[in-house]
Motif scaffolding. Sequence first.
Motif, PDB file in Angstrom:
ATOM      1  N   ALA A   7       7.637  18.492 -59.996  1.00  0.00           N
ATOM      2  CA  ALA A   7       6.894  17.457 -59.269  1.00  0.00           C
ATOM      3  C   ALA A   7       5.390  17.673 -59.419  1.00  0.00           C
ATOM      4  CB  ALA A   7       7.278  17.487 -57.795  1.00  0.00           C
ATOM      5  N   LEU A  26       7.630  14.157 -50.204  1.00  0.00           N
ATOM      6  CA  LEU A  26       7.801  13.871 -51.619  1.00  0.00           C
ATOM      7  C   LEU A  26       8.797  12.732 -51.822  1.00  0.00           C
ATOM      8  CD1 LEU A  26       8.059  17.464 -53.174  1.00  0.00           C
ATOM      9  CD2 LEU A  26       6.151  15.863 -53.419  1.00  0.00           C
ATOM     10  N   ASP A  47       4.057  12.392 -57.381  1.00  0.00           N
ATOM     11  CA  ASP A  47       5.360  12.359 -56.712  1.00  0.00           C
ATOM     12  C   ASP A  47       5.242  12.461 -55.195  1.00  0.00           C
ATOM     13  OD1 ASP A  47       7.237  12.249 -58.973  1.00  0.00           O
ATOM     14  OD2 ASP A  47       6.386  14.197 -59.494  1.00  0.00           O
ATOM     15  N   ALA A  94      11.605  13.332 -56.864  1.00  0.00           N
ATOM     16  CA  ALA A  94      10.792  14.468 -57.286  1.00  0.00           C
ATOM     17  C   ALA A  94      11.670  15.680 -57.563  1.00  0.00           C
ATOM     18  CB  ALA A  94       9.761  14.811 -56.214  1.00  0.00           C
ATOM     19  N   LYS A  98       6.913  21.444 -53.281  1.00  0.00           N
ATOM     20  CA  LYS A  98       8.197  21.544 -52.587  1.00  0.00           C
ATOM     21  C   LYS A  98       8.066  22.399 -51.328  1.00  0.00           C
ATOM     22  CE  LYS A  98      13.098  22.590 -53.201  1.00  0.00           C
ATOM     23  NZ  LYS A  98      13.223  23.255 -51.879  1.00  0.00           N
ATOM     24  N   GLY A 131       4.828  22.089 -58.997  1.00  0.00           N
ATOM     25  CA  GLY A 131       6.017  21.507 -58.386  1.00  0.00           C
ATOM     26  C   GLY A 131       6.586  22.389 -57.300  1.00  0.00           C
TER      27      GLY A 131
END
Length: 288
Positions: free
Chosen positions: A180, A172, A184, A176, A162, A158
């Motif tokens: 994530a 995304l 996502d 999310a 990001k 995740g």
Amino acid sequence: MRTTAKFTAAAAATVVLSLGLSACGTSSDPGASDKAGSGASADTSKPLLVAASPVPHADILNFVKDNLAAKAGLKLEVKEFTDYVLPNTATQSGEVDANFFQHKPYLDDFNKKNGTDIVPVVNVHLEPLGLYSKKIDDLKGIKSGQSIAIPNDTTNEGRALKLLADNGVITLKDSAGIDANLSDIEDAKGIEFKELEAATLPRALNDVDAAVINGNYALEAGLKPAQNSLALEKSEGNPYANFLAVKRGNEKDARVEKLATLLNSPEVKKYIEDTYDGSVVPVFGTVQ
């Protein structure tokens, strides 16, 4: 002279089996807490054994051991691990007294999935996650049809997604969160993703167009995050500070309290800043 034991993934299968049986122990189990002691009742005459990733965690601990521990009355030993699982299972079972390798989102996910009872003690530093490549010179060089490798554990995947979204590589979904995953991604912009164990990502750079690599593994591979990354996490407001951690109930161990104080000392701050030149950032204080 440093007393540092290295524990590699080659022994993982044997140790996971033995540690897995003891990780479910409770305070009512005769052997569950005998090895590590319990909080203020721990045997403070024994060295504090701390599990750590080699870079920068073990380096920081060894700086404390070589320069600060004796004056503080602390006997410190460091045991190096090269993965993100065994330090926690060893802490849970009492094989080690504490560990220093992880951030809060990872620990929360690990405790939930494994039934462990490990808690943070004090923040020490942040290793900004970075995007690296041996084939691309800047973000504009990332195009449809190319491949990017990312960590396959829940929290770092995740985090990696990001970072890519923050830098316009992908888009995304609005929903999310920090955990994530690939589902996502609203717009992958034609990029192929390869989910790999975090420790293998530096070696994968030859096989993919780019890879998102954790700071400690980047440093171990000779990469300089502040200089070599195509994109790097910001430290402001970042929830991924790495901390000293123990099994719940051992927070008040006098040895742990001494080490926590030393890890947040001006000497350690200067060591981190001088040694890592922005690739590792001091982030002291209470874990939120």
